[in-house]
Design an enzyme around this catalytic site. Sequence first.
Site, PDB file in Angstrom:
ATOM      1  N   LYS A   3       0.823  -1.218   0.000  1.00 35.59           N
ATOM      2  CA  LYS A   3       0.000   0.000   0.000  1.00 35.59           C
ATOM      3  C   LYS A   3       0.857   1.269   0.000  1.00 35.59           C
ATOM      4  O   LYS A   3       0.340   2.359  -0.251  1.00 35.59           O
ATOM      5  CB  LYS A   3      -0.977   0.010   1.174  1.00 35.59           C
ATOM      6  CG  LYS A   3      -0.390   0.178   2.546  1.00 35.59           C
ATOM      7  CD  LYS A   3      -1.516   0.257   3.588  1.00 35.59           C
ATOM      8  CE  LYS A   3      -0.979   0.504   4.983  1.00 35.59           C
ATOM      9  NZ  LYS A   3      -2.079   0.642   5.966  1.00 35.59           N
ATOM     10  N   ASP A   4       2.179   1.141   0.270  1.00 36.42           N
ATOM     11  CA  ASP A   4       3.076   2.301   0.196  1.00 36.42           C
ATOM     12  C   ASP A   4       3.543   2.587  -1.227  1.00 36.42           C
ATOM     13  O   ASP A   4       4.098   3.664  -1.488  1.00 36.42           O
ATOM     14  CB  ASP A   4       4.310   2.084   1.069  1.00 36.42           C
ATOM     15  CG  ASP A   4       3.994   2.122   2.555  1.00 36.42           C
ATOM     16  OD1 ASP A   4       2.964   2.719   2.927  1.00 36.42           O
ATOM     17  OD2 ASP A   4       4.778   1.566   3.339  1.00 36.42           O
ATOM     18  N   SER A  64      -5.486   8.287   8.631  1.00 37.22           N
ATOM     19  CA  SER A  64      -6.015   7.926   7.323  1.00 37.22           C
ATOM     20  C   SER A  64      -7.322   8.653   7.027  1.00 37.22           C
ATOM     21  O   SER A  64      -8.309   8.507   7.765  1.00 37.22           O
ATOM     22  CB  SER A  64      -6.240   6.406   7.274  1.00 37.22           C
ATOM     23  OG  SER A  64      -7.104   6.047   6.220  1.00 37.22           O
ATOM     24  N   LEU A  65      -7.341   9.414   5.946  1.00 41.02           N
ATOM     25  CA  LEU A  65      -8.584  10.053   5.503  1.00 41.02           C
ATOM     26  C   LEU A  65      -9.629   9.007   5.147  1.00 41.02           C
ATOM     27  O   LEU A  65     -10.829   9.215   5.354  1.00 41.02           O
ATOM     28  CB  LEU A  65      -8.314  10.952   4.293  1.00 41.02           C
ATOM     29  CG  LEU A  65      -7.355  12.121   4.496  1.00 41.02           C
ATOM     30  CD1 LEU A  65      -7.220  12.916   3.196  1.00 41.02           C
ATOM     31  CD2 LEU A  65      -7.828  13.035   5.617  1.00 41.02           C
ATOM     32  N   ARG A  66      -9.172   7.895   4.579  1.00 39.86           N
ATOM     33  CA  ARG A  66     -10.096   6.814   4.195  1.00 39.86           C
ATOM     34  C   ARG A  66     -10.835   6.273   5.414  1.00 39.86           C
ATOM     35  O   ARG A  66     -12.062   6.120   5.405  1.00 39.86           O
ATOM     36  CB  ARG A  66      -9.295   5.687   3.519  1.00 39.86           C
ATOM     37  CG  ARG A  66     -10.082   4.397   3.286  1.00 39.86           C
ATOM     38  CD  ARG A  66      -9.155   3.268   2.865  1.00 39.86           C
ATOM     39  NE  ARG A  66      -8.114   2.972   3.853  1.00 39.86           N
ATOM     40  CZ  ARG A  66      -8.289   2.228   4.938  1.00 39.86           C
ATOM     41  NH1 ARG A  66      -9.480   1.684   5.181  1.00 39.86           N
ATOM     42  NH2 ARG A  66      -7.290   1.997   5.767  1.00 39.86           N
ATOM     43  N   ARG A  67     -10.087   5.968   6.472  1.00 43.48           N
ATOM     44  CA  ARG A  67     -10.729   5.437   7.673  1.00 43.48           C
ATOM     45  C   ARG A  67     -11.656   6.473   8.300  1.00 43.48           C
ATOM     46  O   ARG A  67     -12.787   6.169   8.683  1.00 43.48           O
ATOM     47  CB  ARG A  67      -9.657   5.014   8.687  1.00 43.48           C
ATOM     48  CG  ARG A  67      -8.849   3.792   8.263  1.00 43.48           C
ATOM     49  CD  ARG A  67      -7.639   3.589   9.169  1.00 43.48           C
ATOM     50  NE  ARG A  67      -6.858   2.412   8.790  1.00 43.48           N
ATOM     51  CZ  ARG A  67      -5.572   2.267   9.013  1.00 43.48           C
ATOM     52  NH1 ARG A  67      -4.884   3.260   9.598  1.00 43.48           N
ATOM     53  NH2 ARG A  67      -4.935   1.171   8.638  1.00 43.48           N
ATOM     54  N   ARG A  74       0.105  10.359  14.298  1.00 40.56           N
ATOM     55  CA  ARG A  74       1.234   9.887  13.493  1.00 40.56           C
ATOM     56  C   ARG A  74       2.206   9.106  14.344  1.00 40.56           C
ATOM     57  O   ARG A  74       2.127   9.089  15.543  1.00 40.56           O
ATOM     58  CB  ARG A  74       1.967  11.075  12.834  1.00 40.56           C
ATOM     59  CG  ARG A  74       1.343  11.655  11.585  1.00 40.56           C
ATOM     60  CD  ARG A  74       1.301  10.723  10.387  1.00 40.56           C
ATOM     61  NE  ARG A  74       2.483   9.890  10.202  1.00 40.56           N
ATOM     62  CZ  ARG A  74       3.614  10.293   9.630  1.00 40.56           C
ATOM     63  NH1 ARG A  74       3.739  11.523   9.175  1.00 40.56           N
ATOM     64  NH2 ARG A  74       4.627   9.452   9.487  1.00 40.56           N
ATOM     65  N   ASN A 109       5.125   5.472  14.234  1.00 35.66           N
ATOM     66  CA  ASN A 109       5.066   4.051  13.949  1.00 35.66           C
ATOM     67  C   ASN A 109       4.128   3.366  14.944  1.00 35.66           C
ATOM     68  O   ASN A 109       3.559   4.011  15.835  1.00 35.66           O
ATOM     69  CB  ASN A 109       6.466   3.435  13.960  1.00 35.66           C
ATOM     70  CG  ASN A 109       7.177   3.617  15.291  1.00 35.66           C
ATOM     71  OD1 ASN A 109       6.564   3.601  16.355  1.00 35.66           O
ATOM     72  ND2 ASN A 109       8.491   3.806  15.237  1.00 35.66           N
ATOM     73  N   ARG A 131       2.334   5.070  18.285  1.00 37.63           N
ATOM     74  CA  ARG A 131       0.883   5.286  18.382  1.00 37.63           C
ATOM     75  C   ARG A 131       0.301   4.565  19.591  1.00 37.63           C
ATOM     76  O   ARG A 131      -0.559   5.112  20.292  1.00 37.63           O
ATOM     77  CB  ARG A 131       0.205   4.817  17.094  1.00 37.63           C
ATOM     78  CG  ARG A 131       0.600   5.628  15.878  1.00 37.63           C
ATOM     79  CD  ARG A 131      -0.216   5.238  14.660  1.00 37.63           C
ATOM     80  NE  ARG A 131       0.470   5.611  13.430  1.00 37.63           N
ATOM     81  CZ  ARG A 131      -0.106   5.660  12.241  1.00 37.63           C
ATOM     82  NH1 ARG A 131      -1.366   5.358  12.100  1.00 37.63           N
ATOM     83  NH2 ARG A 131       0.583   5.997  11.162  1.00 37.63           N
ATOM     84  N   CYS A 148      -2.958   9.120  -0.854  1.00 33.28           N
ATOM     85  CA  CYS A 148      -3.163   9.410   0.565  1.00 33.28           C
ATOM     86  C   CYS A 148      -4.086  10.605   0.783  1.00 33.28           C
ATOM     87  O   CYS A 148      -4.673  10.744   1.852  1.00 33.28           O
ATOM     88  CB  CYS A 148      -1.822   9.706   1.238  1.00 33.28           C
ATOM     89  SG  CYS A 148      -0.731   8.282   1.348  1.00 33.28           S
TER      90      CYS A 148
END
Length: 380
Positions: free
Chosen positions: A94-95, A143-146, A163, A165, A169, A257
Amino acid sequence: MADGPHQEENGLKNHTIRVGTRKSQLARIQTDSVVQMLQERHPRFRFEIVAMSTTGDKILDTALSKIGEKSLFTKELENALERNEVDLVVHSLKDLPTTLPPGFTIGAVCKRENPHDAVVFHPKYSGKTLDSLPDKSVVGTSSLRRAAQLKRKFPQLEFRDIRGNLNTRLRKLDEKEDFSAIILAAAGLRRMGWDSRIGQILSPTDCLYAVGQGALAVEVRAKDQELLDLVSTVHDVETGLRCIAERAFMKRLEGGCSVPVAVSTMVKDSQLYLTGAVYSLDGAESLQETMQTGLDFPQEDMDGPNDDTQHVGISAKSAPHQARQAAEKLGMGLAELLLSQGAGQILTVARQLNDTREPAGLPLGSSGKAVPQPPGPHLA
Protein backbone atom coordinates in the site's frame (compact mmCIF):
# COMPACT_ATOMS: atom_id res chain seq x y z
CA MET A 1 30.32 1.02 -3.76
CA ALA A 2 29.58 -2.68 -3.91
CA ASP A 3 28.31 -4.04 -7.18
CA GLY A 4 25.04 -5.94 -7.48
CA PRO A 5 24.79 -9.67 -8.06
CA HIS A 6 27.55 -10.83 -10.41
CA GLN A 7 26.14 -12.91 -13.24
CA GLU A 8 27.68 -15.63 -15.32
CA GLU A 9 26.43 -17.26 -18.49
CA ASN A 10 24.93 -20.09 -16.45
CA GLY A 11 23.12 -17.72 -14.10
CA LEU A 12 23.64 -16.09 -10.73
CA LYS A 13 26.73 -17.10 -8.81
CA ASN A 14 26.51 -18.32 -5.25
CA HIS A 15 26.64 -14.94 -3.55
CA THR A 16 24.95 -12.48 -1.21
CA ILE A 17 21.70 -10.85 -2.29
CA ARG A 18 21.11 -7.51 -0.60
CA VAL A 19 17.54 -6.76 0.47
CA GLY A 20 16.51 -3.15 1.08
CA THR A 21 13.96 -2.21 3.73
CA ARG A 22 12.83 0.61 5.99
CA LYS A 23 14.34 0.75 9.47
CA SER A 24 11.12 0.50 11.46
CA GLN A 25 10.54 -2.58 13.59
CA LEU A 26 7.49 -3.60 11.55
CA ALA A 27 9.34 -3.16 8.25
CA ARG A 28 12.17 -5.36 9.54
CA ILE A 29 9.75 -8.05 10.70
CA GLN A 30 8.02 -8.00 7.31
CA THR A 31 11.31 -8.14 5.44
CA ASP A 32 12.58 -10.95 7.65
CA SER A 33 9.49 -12.99 6.76
CA VAL A 34 10.07 -12.51 3.02
CA VAL A 35 13.79 -13.29 3.34
CA GLN A 36 12.94 -16.46 5.24
CA MET A 37 10.67 -17.59 2.39
CA LEU A 38 13.35 -16.77 -0.17
CA GLN A 39 16.03 -18.54 1.86
CA GLU A 40 13.93 -21.71 2.09
CA ARG A 41 13.43 -21.73 -1.69
CA HIS A 42 17.00 -20.69 -2.57
CA PRO A 43 19.32 -22.14 0.08
CA ARG A 44 22.49 -21.58 -1.96
CA PHE A 45 22.14 -17.79 -1.60
CA ARG A 46 22.89 -15.64 1.39
CA PHE A 47 20.46 -12.76 1.99
CA GLU A 48 21.71 -9.58 3.65
CA ILE A 49 19.21 -6.99 4.90
CA VAL A 50 20.08 -3.32 4.31
CA ALA A 51 17.87 -1.00 6.38
CA MET A 52 17.46 2.72 5.70
CA SER A 53 15.26 5.62 6.74
CA THR A 54 12.79 7.17 4.31
CA THR A 55 11.27 10.64 4.18
CA GLY A 56 8.03 9.30 5.63
CA ASP A 57 9.90 7.82 8.59
CA LYS A 58 11.54 11.16 9.39
CA ILE A 59 8.45 13.41 9.29
CA LEU A 60 6.39 12.37 12.30
CA ASP A 61 4.48 15.54 13.21
CA THR A 62 2.28 15.85 10.11
CA ALA A 63 -0.56 13.78 8.68
CA LEU A 64 0.55 11.65 5.71
CA SER A 65 -2.12 13.22 3.53
CA LYS A 66 -0.47 16.64 4.05
CA ILE A 67 3.14 15.80 3.21
CA GLY A 68 2.95 14.07 -0.14
CA GLU A 69 2.01 10.92 -1.93
CA LYS A 70 3.07 7.33 -1.54
CA SER A 71 6.69 7.70 -2.60
CA LEU A 72 7.26 9.05 0.92
CA PHE A 73 8.16 5.55 2.08
CA THR A 74 9.73 4.21 -1.10
CA LYS A 75 11.89 6.82 -2.84
CA GLU A 76 15.09 6.27 -0.85
CA LEU A 77 14.76 2.51 -1.25
CA GLU A 78 14.26 2.81 -5.01
CA ASN A 79 17.24 5.16 -5.23
CA ALA A 80 19.37 2.45 -3.61
CA LEU A 81 17.96 -0.11 -6.05
CA GLU A 82 18.79 2.15 -8.99
CA ARG A 83 22.34 2.71 -7.70
CA ASN A 84 22.80 -1.05 -7.39
CA GLU A 85 23.34 -0.75 -3.64
CA VAL A 86 20.60 -3.32 -3.06
CA ASP A 87 19.27 -6.08 -5.32
CA LEU A 88 15.63 -6.10 -4.27
CA VAL A 89 13.39 -4.17 -1.89
CA VAL A 90 10.53 -5.31 0.36
CA HIS A 91 7.65 -2.86 0.76
CA SER A 92 4.19 -2.75 2.21
CA LEU A 93 2.31 -2.81 -1.09
CA LYS A 94 0.00 0.00 0.00
CA ASP A 95 3.08 2.30 0.20
CA LEU A 96 3.90 1.79 -3.50
CA PRO A 97 2.43 4.20 -6.08
CA THR A 98 0.30 2.62 -8.81
CA THR A 99 2.84 3.86 -11.37
CA LEU A 100 6.41 2.89 -10.56
CA PRO A 101 9.48 4.81 -11.76
CA PRO A 102 10.86 3.58 -15.10
CA GLY A 103 13.07 0.53 -14.77
CA PHE A 104 11.40 -0.95 -11.66
CA THR A 105 8.74 -3.59 -11.25
CA ILE A 106 6.99 -5.60 -8.54
CA GLY A 107 8.30 -9.11 -9.08
CA ALA A 108 6.25 -10.73 -6.33
CA VAL A 109 3.30 -10.02 -4.06
CA CYS A 110 3.38 -12.34 -1.06
CA LYS A 111 0.34 -14.04 0.42
CA ARG A 112 -1.81 -11.41 2.05
CA GLU A 113 -2.25 -11.08 5.80
CA ASN A 114 -5.70 -9.96 7.05
CA PRO A 115 -6.33 -6.73 5.08
CA HIS A 116 -8.95 -5.26 7.40
CA ASP A 117 -8.61 -2.42 9.87
CA ALA A 118 -8.50 -3.05 13.61
CA VAL A 119 -9.48 -0.99 16.63
CA VAL A 120 -7.12 -0.80 19.61
CA PHE A 121 -8.78 0.65 22.70
CA HIS A 122 -7.39 2.63 25.62
CA PRO A 123 -6.99 0.23 28.56
CA LYS A 124 -9.94 1.81 30.38
CA TYR A 125 -12.19 0.91 27.43
CA SER A 126 -11.01 -2.69 27.13
CA GLY A 127 -13.89 -4.89 25.99
CA LYS A 128 -15.69 -2.03 24.26
CA THR A 129 -16.51 -1.60 20.55
CA LEU A 130 -16.72 1.65 18.59
CA ASP A 131 -20.51 1.43 18.96
CA SER A 132 -20.30 1.30 22.75
CA LEU A 133 -17.74 4.08 23.33
CA PRO A 134 -19.12 7.18 25.06
CA ASP A 135 -20.33 9.97 22.78
CA LYS A 136 -17.61 12.43 21.72
CA SER A 137 -14.88 9.86 22.34
CA VAL A 138 -11.78 10.71 20.31
CA VAL A 139 -10.46 8.07 17.90
CA GLY A 140 -7.02 8.46 16.36
CA THR A 141 -6.19 7.74 12.74
CA SER A 142 -3.94 9.41 10.17
CA SER A 143 -6.01 7.93 7.32
CA LEU A 144 -8.58 10.05 5.50
CA ARG A 145 -10.10 6.81 4.20
CA ARG A 146 -10.73 5.44 7.67
CA ALA A 147 -11.94 8.74 9.09
CA ALA A 148 -14.41 9.37 6.25
CA GLN A 149 -16.01 5.94 6.54
CA LEU A 150 -16.09 5.82 10.33
CA LYS A 151 -17.49 9.34 10.69
CA ARG A 152 -20.31 8.15 8.46
CA LYS A 153 -20.86 4.97 10.48
CA PHE A 154 -20.20 6.40 13.95
CA PRO A 155 -21.22 10.10 13.86
CA GLN A 156 -21.17 10.27 17.67
CA LEU A 157 -17.38 9.88 17.71
CA GLU A 158 -14.61 12.37 16.88
CA PHE A 159 -11.62 11.48 14.70
CA ARG A 160 -8.19 13.12 14.97
CA ASP A 161 -4.84 12.66 13.26
CA ILE A 162 -2.23 10.52 14.98
CA ARG A 163 1.23 9.89 13.49
CA GLY A 164 4.18 7.70 14.32
CA ASN A 165 5.07 4.05 13.95
CA LEU A 166 3.00 1.35 15.66
CA ASN A 167 5.00 1.55 18.89
CA THR A 168 4.62 5.34 19.04
CA ARG A 169 0.88 5.29 18.38
CA LEU A 170 0.24 2.63 20.99
CA ARG A 171 2.28 4.59 23.53
CA LYS A 172 0.28 7.75 22.77
CA LEU A 173 -2.91 5.75 23.29
CA ASP A 174 -1.88 4.01 26.51
CA GLU A 175 0.05 6.74 28.33
CA LYS A 176 -2.26 9.69 27.71
CA GLU A 177 -5.97 10.40 27.86
CA ASP A 178 -6.16 12.05 24.43
CA PHE A 179 -7.56 9.02 22.59
CA SER A 180 -10.19 6.47 23.53
CA ALA A 181 -9.09 4.24 20.67
CA ILE A 182 -6.92 4.21 17.55
CA ILE A 183 -7.41 2.52 14.19
CA LEU A 184 -4.54 0.47 12.75
CA ALA A 185 -4.11 -2.18 10.08
CA ALA A 186 -4.77 -5.62 11.54
CA ALA A 187 -1.89 -7.00 9.45
CA GLY A 188 0.73 -4.83 11.14
CA LEU A 189 -0.49 -5.66 14.63
CA ARG A 190 -0.46 -9.37 13.87
CA ARG A 191 3.00 -9.29 12.33
CA MET A 192 4.26 -7.54 15.45
CA GLY A 193 2.71 -10.28 17.60
CA TRP A 194 0.23 -7.88 19.17
CA ASP A 195 -2.98 -9.77 18.39
CA SER A 196 -4.03 -9.34 22.02
CA ARG A 197 -4.33 -5.57 21.51
CA ILE A 198 -6.93 -5.98 18.77
CA GLY A 199 -10.27 -5.09 20.37
CA GLN A 200 -12.34 -5.11 17.19
CA ILE A 201 -11.83 -6.05 13.53
CA LEU A 202 -13.76 -3.75 11.21
CA SER A 203 -15.72 -5.65 8.59
CA PRO A 204 -16.16 -4.23 5.07
CA THR A 205 -19.63 -3.04 6.09
CA ASP A 206 -17.97 -0.81 8.69
CA CYS A 207 -14.79 0.15 6.83
CA LEU A 208 -13.44 -0.91 3.44
CA TYR A 209 -9.68 -1.23 3.47
CA ALA A 210 -6.83 0.50 1.63
CA VAL A 211 -5.56 -0.62 -1.76
CA GLY A 212 -2.94 -3.32 -1.20
CA GLN A 213 -3.37 -3.34 2.58
CA GLY A 214 -1.92 -6.43 4.25
CA ALA A 215 0.20 -7.45 1.24
CA LEU A 216 3.99 -7.31 0.93
CA ALA A 217 5.64 -6.49 -2.40
CA VAL A 218 9.12 -7.35 -3.65
CA GLU A 219 10.44 -4.68 -6.03
CA VAL A 220 13.32 -5.38 -8.41
CA ARG A 221 14.92 -3.86 -11.49
CA ALA A 222 12.55 -4.63 -14.37
CA LYS A 223 15.18 -6.07 -16.73
CA ASP A 224 16.87 -8.32 -14.17
CA GLN A 225 15.32 -11.59 -15.31
CA GLU A 226 17.27 -13.82 -12.94
CA LEU A 227 16.20 -11.87 -9.86
CA LEU A 228 12.65 -11.75 -11.24
CA ASP A 229 12.72 -15.53 -11.48
CA LEU A 230 14.16 -15.81 -7.98
CA VAL A 231 11.55 -13.62 -6.27
CA SER A 232 8.66 -15.08 -8.30
CA THR A 233 8.88 -18.16 -6.07
CA VAL A 234 7.29 -16.19 -3.19
CA HIS A 235 4.48 -14.72 -5.30
CA ASP A 236 0.89 -15.58 -4.32
CA VAL A 237 -1.36 -15.73 -7.39
CA GLU A 238 -4.66 -14.87 -5.70
CA THR A 239 -3.19 -11.96 -3.73
CA GLY A 240 -1.54 -10.67 -6.91
CA LEU A 241 -4.78 -10.68 -8.91
CA ARG A 242 -6.73 -9.01 -6.12
CA CYS A 243 -4.10 -6.30 -5.77
CA ILE A 244 -3.89 -5.71 -9.53
CA ALA A 245 -7.64 -4.98 -9.52
CA GLU A 246 -7.35 -2.73 -6.47
CA ARG A 247 -4.38 -0.79 -7.85
CA ALA A 248 -6.04 -0.35 -11.25
CA PHE A 249 -9.12 1.07 -9.50
CA MET A 250 -6.94 3.51 -7.55
CA LYS A 251 -4.89 4.48 -10.58
CA ARG A 252 -7.93 5.32 -12.74
CA LEU A 253 -9.34 7.46 -9.93
CA GLU A 254 -5.95 9.14 -9.46
CA GLY A 255 -6.28 8.36 -5.79
CA GLY A 256 -3.68 8.41 -3.06
CA CYS A 257 -3.16 9.41 0.57
CA SER A 258 -4.90 12.76 -0.01
CA VAL A 259 -8.33 11.33 -0.91
CA PRO A 260 -10.63 8.75 0.71
CA VAL A 261 -10.64 5.76 -1.67
CA ALA A 262 -11.36 2.27 -0.31
CA VAL A 263 -11.73 -1.29 -1.59
CA SER A 264 -12.53 -4.88 -0.72
CA THR A 265 -11.76 -7.91 -2.90
CA MET A 266 -12.33 -11.64 -2.84
CA VAL A 267 -11.88 -14.63 -5.16
CA LYS A 268 -14.59 -17.29 -5.16
CA ASP A 269 -15.34 -19.99 -7.74
CA SER A 270 -12.83 -18.51 -10.23
CA GLN A 271 -14.54 -15.12 -9.97
CA LEU A 272 -12.77 -11.98 -8.74
CA TYR A 273 -15.09 -9.60 -6.89
CA LEU A 274 -14.07 -5.97 -6.36
CA THR A 275 -15.96 -3.48 -4.21
CA GLY A 276 -14.72 0.08 -4.47
CA ALA A 277 -15.83 3.35 -2.93
CA VAL A 278 -14.99 7.04 -2.73
CA TYR A 279 -15.98 9.44 0.04
CA SER A 280 -16.04 13.11 0.89
CA LEU A 281 -13.71 13.98 3.77
CA ASP A 282 -16.58 14.11 6.25
CA GLY A 283 -18.17 10.92 4.93
CA ALA A 284 -21.43 12.68 4.07
CA GLU A 285 -21.08 11.85 0.38
CA SER A 286 -20.12 8.44 -0.91
CA LEU A 287 -20.31 6.21 -3.96
CA GLN A 288 -19.86 2.44 -3.74
CA GLU A 289 -20.26 -0.32 -6.31
CA THR A 290 -19.23 -3.95 -6.79
CA MET A 291 -18.20 -5.68 -10.02
CA GLN A 292 -16.77 -9.09 -10.86
CA THR A 293 -14.82 -10.85 -13.59
CA GLY A 294 -13.87 -14.43 -14.44
CA LEU A 295 -10.33 -15.70 -13.88
CA ASP A 296 -10.53 -19.17 -15.42
CA PHE A 297 -7.90 -18.93 -18.15
CA PRO A 298 -5.26 -21.46 -19.25
CA GLN A 299 -1.66 -20.82 -18.26
CA GLU A 300 0.34 -19.75 -21.32
CA ASP A 301 4.05 -19.79 -22.05
CA MET A 302 5.83 -16.94 -20.30
CA ASP A 303 7.86 -14.33 -22.10
CA GLY A 304 10.83 -12.46 -20.71
CA PRO A 305 10.54 -9.26 -18.68
CA ASN A 306 9.13 -6.24 -20.41
CA ASP A 307 7.93 -2.98 -18.90
CA ASP A 308 4.93 -3.13 -21.24
CA THR A 309 3.66 -6.33 -19.60
CA GLN A 310 3.34 -4.79 -16.15
CA HIS A 311 -0.11 -4.48 -14.67
CA VAL A 312 -0.15 -1.38 -12.46
CA GLY A 313 3.48 -2.07 -11.62
CA ILE A 314 3.11 -5.81 -11.02
CA SER A 315 4.91 -8.11 -13.47
CA ALA A 316 4.77 -11.39 -11.54
CA LYS A 317 3.67 -13.96 -14.12
CA SER A 318 2.49 -16.92 -12.06
CA ALA A 319 -1.08 -16.26 -13.23
CA PRO A 320 -2.15 -16.38 -16.90
CA HIS A 321 -1.73 -13.08 -18.72
CA GLN A 322 -5.46 -13.05 -19.52
CA ALA A 323 -6.29 -13.33 -15.82
CA ARG A 324 -3.97 -10.44 -14.93
CA GLN A 325 -5.45 -8.42 -17.76
CA ALA A 326 -8.99 -9.22 -16.59
CA ALA A 327 -8.12 -8.09 -13.05
CA GLU A 328 -6.73 -4.80 -14.33
CA LYS A 329 -9.78 -4.21 -16.54
CA LEU A 330 -12.05 -4.93 -13.58
CA GLY A 331 -10.42 -2.21 -11.51
CA MET A 332 -10.51 0.30 -14.33
CA GLY A 333 -14.10 -0.59 -15.17
CA LEU A 334 -15.29 -0.11 -11.61
CA ALA A 335 -13.50 3.23 -11.43
CA GLU A 336 -15.14 4.31 -14.69
CA LEU A 337 -18.54 3.37 -13.26
CA LEU A 338 -17.99 5.52 -10.17
CA LEU A 339 -16.62 8.38 -12.27
CA SER A 340 -19.79 8.28 -14.35
CA GLN A 341 -21.75 8.71 -11.11
CA GLY A 342 -19.78 11.77 -9.97
CA ALA A 343 -16.76 10.32 -8.15
CA GLY A 344 -14.44 12.80 -9.84
CA GLN A 345 -16.20 15.77 -8.25
CA ILE A 346 -16.25 14.16 -4.79
CA LEU A 347 -12.50 13.47 -4.97
CA THR A 348 -11.68 16.92 -6.37
CA VAL A 349 -13.45 18.59 -3.44
CA ALA A 350 -11.80 16.18 -1.01
CA ARG A 351 -8.34 17.12 -2.35
CA GLN A 352 -9.11 20.83 -2.12
CA LEU A 353 -10.42 20.55 1.44
CA ASN A 354 -7.49 18.41 2.49
CA ASP A 355 -5.13 21.08 1.18
CA THR A 356 -6.77 23.62 3.51
CA ARG A 357 -6.54 21.46 6.62
CA GLU A 358 -4.06 22.22 9.34
CA PRO A 359 -1.04 19.90 9.18
CA ALA A 360 -1.84 17.75 12.20
CA GLY A 361 -3.99 17.19 15.23
CA LEU A 362 -7.22 18.73 14.01
CA PRO A 363 -10.44 16.80 13.60
CA LEU A 364 -12.56 17.13 10.49
CA GLY A 365 -15.73 19.13 10.93
CA SER A 366 -19.06 18.31 9.34
CA SER A 367 -18.13 20.31 6.25
CA GLY A 368 -14.86 18.43 5.82
CA LYS A 369 -12.86 21.50 6.87
CA ALA A 370 -10.58 21.67 9.86
CA VAL A 371 -12.18 22.82 13.12
CA PRO A 372 -10.34 24.04 16.22
CA GLN A 373 -8.99 21.40 18.58
CA PRO A 374 -9.89 21.65 22.27
CA PRO A 375 -7.07 22.82 24.55
CA GLY A 376 -4.57 20.13 25.41
CA PRO A 377 -1.14 18.83 24.53
CA HIS A 378 -0.11 19.09 20.91
CA LEU A 379 -0.45 15.76 19.13
CA ALA A 380 2.08 14.60 16.59
